[in-house]
Design a protein around this motif. Structure first.
Motif, PDB file in Angstrom:
ATOM      1  N   SER A  13     106.179  43.420  48.596  1.00 51.50           N
ATOM      2  CA  SER A  13     105.618  44.758  48.796  1.00 51.50           C
ATOM      3  C   SER A  13     106.346  45.501  49.904  1.00 51.50           C
ATOM      4  N   THR A  14     106.777  44.806  50.917  1.00 51.62           N
ATOM      5  CA  THR A  14     107.514  45.436  52.005  1.00 51.62           C
ATOM      6  C   THR A  14     108.846  45.980  51.506  1.00 51.62           C
ATOM      7  N   VAL A  15     109.562  45.198  50.717  1.00 46.31           N
ATOM      8  CA  VAL A  15     110.843  45.649  50.157  1.00 46.31           C
ATOM      9  C   VAL A  15     110.613  46.838  49.224  1.00 46.31           C
ATOM     10  N   ALA A  16     109.627  46.744  48.361  1.00 49.49           N
ATOM     11  CA  ALA A  16     109.348  47.833  47.428  1.00 49.49           C
ATOM     12  C   ALA A  16     108.910  49.089  48.184  1.00 49.49           C
ATOM     13  N   GLY A  17     108.073  48.937  49.183  1.00 43.20           N
ATOM     14  CA  GLY A  17     107.626  50.076  49.979  1.00 43.20           C
ATOM     15  C   GLY A  17     108.769  50.732  50.734  1.00 43.20           C
ATOM     16  N   ARG A  18     109.661  49.918  51.263  1.00 47.63           N
ATOM     17  CA  ARG A  18     110.826  50.477  51.967  1.00 47.63           C
ATOM     18  C   ARG A  18     111.730  51.235  50.990  1.00 47.63           C
ATOM     19  N   LEU A  19     111.900  50.700  49.802  1.00 45.92           N
ATOM     20  CA  LEU A  19     112.681  51.378  48.770  1.00 45.92           C
ATOM     21  C   LEU A  19     112.051  52.730  48.429  1.00 45.92           C
ATOM     22  N   GLN A  43      98.986  46.446  62.663  1.00 46.18           N
ATOM     23  CA  GLN A  43      99.849  45.935  61.601  1.00 46.18           C
ATOM     24  C   GLN A  43     100.987  46.908  61.313  1.00 46.18           C
ATOM     25  N   GLY A  44     101.547  47.489  62.362  1.00 41.72           N
ATOM     26  CA  GLY A  44     102.620  48.463  62.204  1.00 41.72           C
ATOM     27  C   GLY A  44     103.825  47.919  61.471  1.00 41.72           C
ATOM     28  N   ASP A  45     104.062  46.611  61.578  1.00 39.15           N
ATOM     29  CA  ASP A  45     105.197  46.005  60.879  1.00 39.15           C
ATOM     30  C   ASP A  45     104.976  45.955  59.374  1.00 39.15           C
ATOM     31  N   LYS A  46     103.759  46.197  58.920  1.00 40.11           N
ATOM     32  CA  LYS A  46     103.449  46.168  57.481  1.00 40.11           C
ATOM     33  C   LYS A  46     103.326  47.565  56.890  1.00 40.11           C
ATOM     34  N   ARG A  47     103.836  48.564  57.594  1.00 40.22           N
ATOM     35  CA  ARG A  47     103.680  49.950  57.138  1.00 40.22           C
ATOM     36  C   ARG A  47     104.280  50.190  55.754  1.00 40.22           C
ATOM     37  N   TYR A  48     105.391  49.537  55.452  1.00 41.87           N
ATOM     38  CA  TYR A  48     105.988  49.735  54.128  1.00 41.87           C
ATOM     39  C   TYR A  48     105.150  49.069  53.045  1.00 41.87           C
ATOM     40  N   ALA A  49     104.608  47.910  53.312  1.00 43.92           N
ATOM     41  CA  ALA A  49     103.752  47.242  52.336  1.00 43.92           C
ATOM     42  C   ALA A  49     102.486  48.051  52.084  1.00 43.92           C
TER      43      ALA A  49
END
Length: 79
Positions: A13-19, A43-49
């Motif tokens: 989810s992090t990779v997809a969110g960053r994309l 959980q700022g490190d999970k913002r893309y997820a």
């Protein structure tokens, strides 16, 4: 179609969110809201997820539980 497959907690989810974020497929204001919500909950490190994890139970659990679909487009391709 683009599919991410892998074990639980490996960052799909992090990779997809960053994309999604870097391709401009999400409004910058919406991205800022998601990032601030994640930061407020520590959980700022999970913002893309969190772009894909829309349900409160997913955010509380720290992992995507449901399939997420998102349309992406570039000059040459549509996903």
């Amino acid at each position: 179609n683009l599919v991410f497959i892998g074990p639980c907690g490996c960052g799909k989810s992090t990779v997809a969110g960053r994309l999604i974020a870097e391709s401009g497929a999400i409004d910058p204001q919406r991205l800022a809201v998601v990032a601030s919500e994640a930061a407020e909950r520590g959980q700022g490190d999970k913002r893309y997820a969190w772009i894909l994890d829309k349900l409160q139970c997913e955010r509380d659990r720290g992992g995507t539980m449901y399939v997420a679909l998102w349309r992406l487009a570039s000059r040459r391709c549509r996903f």
